[in-house]
Design a protein around this motif. Sequence first.
Motif, PDB file in Angstrom:
ATOM      1  N   UNK A  51       0.821  -1.209   0.000  1.00 50.61           N
ATOM      2  CA  UNK A  51       0.000   0.000   0.000  1.00 50.61           C
ATOM      3  C   UNK A  51       0.859   1.266   0.000  1.00 50.61           C
ATOM      4  N   UNK A  52       2.116   1.158   0.417  1.00 48.44           N
ATOM      5  CA  UNK A  52       2.998   2.324   0.370  1.00 48.44           C
ATOM      6  C   UNK A  52       3.387   2.652  -1.058  1.00 48.44           C
ATOM      7  N   UNK A  53       3.957   1.686  -1.754  1.00 46.57           N
ATOM      8  CA  UNK A  53       4.378   1.886  -3.152  1.00 46.57           C
ATOM      9  C   UNK A  53       3.204   2.249  -4.042  1.00 46.57           C
ATOM     10  N   UNK A  54       2.096   1.530  -3.863  1.00 38.81           N
ATOM     11  CA  UNK A  54       0.967   1.703  -4.776  1.00 38.81           C
ATOM     12  C   UNK A  54       0.479   3.151  -4.771  1.00 38.81           C
ATOM     13  N   UNK A  55       0.503   3.759  -3.582  1.00 40.69           N
ATOM     14  CA  UNK A  55      -0.009   5.127  -3.490  1.00 40.69           C
ATOM     15  C   UNK A  55       0.883   6.145  -4.203  1.00 40.69           C
ATOM     16  N   UNK A  56       2.092   5.724  -4.569  1.00 45.47           N
ATOM     17  CA  UNK A  56       2.961   6.668  -5.266  1.00 45.47           C
ATOM     18  C   UNK A  56       2.582   6.872  -6.733  1.00 45.47           C
ATOM     19  N   UNK A  57       1.847   5.919  -7.314  1.00 45.80           N
ATOM     20  CA  UNK A  57       1.493   6.035  -8.737  1.00 45.80           C
ATOM     21  C   UNK A  57       0.050   5.640  -8.984  1.00 45.80           C
ATOM     22  N   UNK A  58      -0.811   5.735  -7.945  1.00 48.09           N
ATOM     23  CA  UNK A  58      -2.145   5.158  -8.105  1.00 48.09           C
ATOM     24  C   UNK A  58      -3.031   5.979  -9.029  1.00 48.09           C
ATOM     25  N   UNK A  59      -2.575   7.191  -9.384  1.00 48.96           N
ATOM     26  CA  UNK A  59      -3.361   7.977 -10.352  1.00 48.96           C
ATOM     27  C   UNK A  59      -3.475   7.263 -11.695  1.00 48.96           C
ATOM     28  N   UNK A  60      -2.571   6.302 -11.940  1.00 54.45           N
ATOM     29  CA  UNK A  60      -2.576   5.607 -13.230  1.00 54.45           C
ATOM     30  C   UNK A  60      -3.753   4.629 -13.380  1.00 54.45           C
ATOM     31  N   UNK A  61      -4.502   4.426 -12.296  1.00 54.64           N
ATOM     32  CA  UNK A  61      -5.744   3.654 -12.420  1.00 54.64           C
ATOM     33  C   UNK A  61      -6.631   4.295 -13.484  1.00 54.64           C
ATOM     34  N   UNK A  62      -6.486   5.600 -13.597  1.00 53.07           N
ATOM     35  CA  UNK A  62      -7.267   6.344 -14.575  1.00 53.07           C
ATOM     36  C   UNK A  62      -6.836   5.996 -16.004  1.00 53.07           C
ATOM     37  N   UNK A  63      -5.518   5.917 -16.216  1.00 54.86           N
ATOM     38  CA  UNK A  63      -5.002   5.516 -17.536  1.00 54.86           C
ATOM     39  C   UNK A  63      -5.485   4.107 -17.883  1.00 54.86           C
ATOM     40  N   UNK A  64      -5.470   3.221 -16.882  1.00 55.56           N
ATOM     41  CA  UNK A  64      -5.948   1.848 -17.108  1.00 55.56           C
ATOM     42  C   UNK A  64      -7.395   1.848 -17.573  1.00 55.56           C
ATOM     43  N   UNK A  65      -8.190   2.743 -16.986  1.00 57.09           N
ATOM     44  CA  UNK A  65      -9.599   2.817 -17.368  1.00 57.09           C
ATOM     45  C   UNK A  65      -9.722   3.327 -18.804  1.00 57.09           C
ATOM     46  N   UNK A  66      -8.931   4.343 -19.139  1.00 54.04           N
ATOM     47  CA  UNK A  66      -9.038   4.941 -20.475  1.00 54.04           C
ATOM     48  C   UNK A  66      -8.682   3.941 -21.577  1.00 54.04           C
ATOM     49  N   UNK A  67      -7.639   3.165 -21.375  1.00 54.82           N
ATOM     50  CA  UNK A  67      -7.172   2.259 -22.430  1.00 54.82           C
ATOM     51  C   UNK A  67      -7.591   0.809 -22.211  1.00 54.82           C
ATOM     52  N   UNK A  68      -8.342   0.552 -21.148  1.00 56.33           N
ATOM     53  CA  UNK A  68      -8.765  -0.811 -20.872  1.00 56.33           C
ATOM     54  C   UNK A  68      -7.583  -1.741 -20.654  1.00 56.33           C
ATOM     55  N   UNK A  69      -6.810  -1.475 -19.613  1.00 56.11           N
ATOM     56  CA  UNK A  69      -5.625  -2.303 -19.347  1.00 56.11           C
ATOM     57  C   UNK A  69      -5.904  -3.162 -18.117  1.00 56.11           C
ATOM     58  N   UNK A  70      -6.290  -4.434 -18.337  1.00 54.30           N
ATOM     59  CA  UNK A  70      -6.771  -5.248 -17.208  1.00 54.30           C
ATOM     60  C   UNK A  70      -5.659  -5.951 -16.438  1.00 54.30           C
ATOM     61  N   UNK A  71      -4.772  -5.193 -15.816  1.00 54.08           N
ATOM     62  CA  UNK A  71      -3.768  -5.840 -14.960  1.00 54.08           C
ATOM     63  C   UNK A  71      -4.447  -6.325 -13.677  1.00 54.08           C
ATOM     64  N   UNK A  72      -3.805  -7.315 -13.049  1.00 57.94           N
ATOM     65  CA  UNK A  72      -4.313  -7.792 -11.761  1.00 57.94           C
ATOM     66  C   UNK A  72      -3.363  -7.264 -10.682  1.00 57.94           C
ATOM     67  N   UNK A  73      -3.944  -6.648  -9.681  1.00 57.80           N
ATOM     68  CA  UNK A  73      -3.115  -6.014  -8.657  1.00 57.80           C
ATOM     69  C   UNK A  73      -3.312  -6.728  -7.319  1.00 57.80           C
ATOM     70  N   UNK A  74      -2.226  -7.232  -6.777  1.00 57.92           N
ATOM     71  CA  UNK A  74      -2.293  -7.863  -5.460  1.00 57.92           C
ATOM     72  C   UNK A  74      -1.605  -6.912  -4.486  1.00 57.92           C
ATOM     73  N   UNK A  75      -2.382  -6.301  -3.641  1.00 56.41           N
ATOM     74  CA  UNK A  75      -1.839  -5.314  -2.710  1.00 56.41           C
ATOM     75  C   UNK A  75      -1.583  -5.988  -1.355  1.00 56.41           C
ATOM     76  N   UNK A  76      -0.295  -6.227  -1.051  1.00 61.43           N
ATOM     77  CA  UNK A  76       0.032  -6.832   0.243  1.00 61.43           C
ATOM     78  C   UNK A  76       0.001  -5.714   1.284  1.00 61.43           C
ATOM     79  N   UNK A  77      -1.149  -5.596   1.906  1.00 61.16           N
ATOM     80  CA  UNK A  77      -1.415  -4.434   2.752  1.00 61.16           C
ATOM     81  C   UNK A  77      -1.056  -4.745   4.207  1.00 61.16           C
ATOM     82  N   UNK A  78       0.087  -4.203   4.655  1.00 62.31           N
ATOM     83  CA  UNK A  78       0.474  -4.396   6.061  1.00 62.31           C
ATOM     84  C   UNK A  78       0.405  -3.079   6.834  1.00 62.31           C
TER      85      UNK A  78
END
Lengths: 565, 163
Positions: free
Chosen positions: A441-468
């Motif tokens: 959850x630390x790293x992910x928050x550094x670039x999470x705005x790119x969820x928007x790019x994924x939505x625009x181009x339909x990029x279906x990555x799978x994200x496993x967030x090891x949240x400690x």
Amino acid sequence: MITRFLADEGVEYIYGYPGGAALHIYDAIHRQDKVHHVLVRHEQAATHMADGYARATGKPGVVLVTSGPGATNAVTGIATAYMDSIPMVVLCGQVMSHLIGEDAFQETDIVGVTRPIVKHSFSIKHPSDIPQVLKKAFYIATTGRPGPVVVDIPKDMTAPTEKYEYVYPKKVKMRSYTPVGRGHTGQIRKAVELMQKAKRPILFGGGGLVLGESTELFQQLARKLNIPVTTSLMGIGAYPQTDRQSLGWLGMHGSFEANQAMHNSDLVVCIGARFDDRATNNTAKFCPTAKIVHVDVDPSSIGKTVRVDVPIVGTAKSVLEEMLALLGESKEETPDLSDWWKQIDDWRASRTGRLYEQAKDGEVMKPQQVVEAVWKATQGKAYVVTDVGQHQMFAAQYYKFDKPNHWITSGGLGTMGFGLPAAMGVKLNKPQEEVVLITGEGSFQMMMQELSTCAQYGIPVKIINLNNQSLGMVRQWQDLNYNKRHAQSYVQSLPDFQKLVESYGHVAMKVDTADELDATLEKAFASKDQLVFVDVYVDPHEHVYPMQVPQGSMRDMLLSKTERT
Amino acid sequence: MRHIISVLMENEAGALSRVVGLFSQRNFNIETLNVAPTDDPTLSRLTVTTVGDDRVIEQITKQLNKLIDVVKLVDLTEGQHIEREMLLAKVKAVGAQRAEVKRTTEIFRGQIIDVTPSIYTIQLAGDAEKLDAFINALGSNTLLEVVRTGVSGIARGEKVLSL
């Protein structure tokens, strides 16, 4: 001219963000359909996307940004590519040439800023130079030891008052740059003789094998001589990790058997790795009984950190081919390594089943078991991209890679935020393949705005967030070295990731306890066209082991919170 | 140990900053540095003196060679070579000092190239040690200003650094 060149060079995607100084180029892109532009939400993501693409495909990633902040935002991504020798061409807009040096609006000396983190850089001085300069940029980025090349393009260069003829330069010749080719035959012969005589040899492969497309040859060499194989973090996948001869990767968090075997070996044959500090621990105590053969395409990597007995400057491919040919001709018998293998098997056995304690149903999970579950759910075939921290090490330790180019991580620079955009770069270009981002959850928050790019181009990555709920690796060091004073390593005010992800139109899932894990992962991976974010709560007290003891030798390791070698 | 590394590089904007940047980036030492175009206007020749053990010097030459702008280089101190540096000094020259300064200059085979009633400007070429000795001989009382070019060097005998 720039766009035509990119099309002729075979560039399919460029990643970028428009702005004043780059608008002429953007207009040209708009008026053609060969080169597709991907609009990110932050320029750093453009560089990581291009980087991920390059790591998965071996082709250069191409980035387009504007001057000033556009270019400076790209700096972290350029440095990331530089440290891992990733081929990349970064086109930066620049203010009009007559304004350069006057602190014009959005002016930065980006060639100056990036000088220590590029393989080379160019400034366009005349519009007619564009094809030749770009050809050189691609040539330099992709040959020899690859790396990023920055091209600074003042705005007036892209809107000349006169017309210039465009000819695609098929060839490029530079008197000051000749990429390394074959290695020295005498040296290669010496290395082969050492391998035939060694009693406790080990092969140590690096990222150079993956970049140099020579993992097949490396595997042939290992099998021919029955030598145990380890890799650097960047070399993961160069040798199938489920194979008997694989000891896993080495170094600070490398496997117990790999580090033991390195320390006790009498011959280390390193191909395409650079002996960095996280791989060697204290160089003064490094492999005290071993002769070292070092094959590298970059002469400056050889002898930089450790003494080398047989240096070989050449491409991994050509050197391996020559080694195999020499072995083929040789009448020497394949050396008997059974004592060495017995020793290695003993090391292996002493650690099997003692790596961590699995959480049972209803308990909060161990991060390691989540990675193992992902490995099973993807049959070990996914492209696995990571960010940086504990999750990265767990992913490297517990996902077993059998193929090269499938392990995609920021090894040298250790860039948090690398993961999501890099995973997007892979998925966009390999739509049929499973692409998994293992992050925290630390790293992910550094670039999470790119969820928007994924939505625009339909990029279906799978994200496993090891949240400690903490910066795990920082916390681990604080546990070990700062008397458990957790300065700033607890991440407060975490967002509700589920709501966040859903607000972009993606799918989110949550796992609290071990009994929910497998079913949730199965559901996540069954969804082919959707980005799925799985927020997995894991034990914040877990540490990454083994962990080499600072300033120790390769074999000096902490094995758990209470044991050390 | 002190080394003199002579570099042929592209005479292009930014080339010098790459070389200088490399030294600071990798924590190498620069004692002196000089650079000028050669008879071939597309090439510059840069001479740098640096200090380091064998491992450091090996890294310096390898890293320099890696720079795209660097065409060729040689570590002159590996063989017989000639090194020269030029010095310009402005020296107080009044009363009895005038003759003394002139005599010292002659001993070191320097020339007085500009004169005012109270000042001599002196030119002297030689290796770095000779220039140091001259400055010591003049003494800090008389010395007003010193400019040194940094070392240039060339190999003795048949060896040539060219394309």
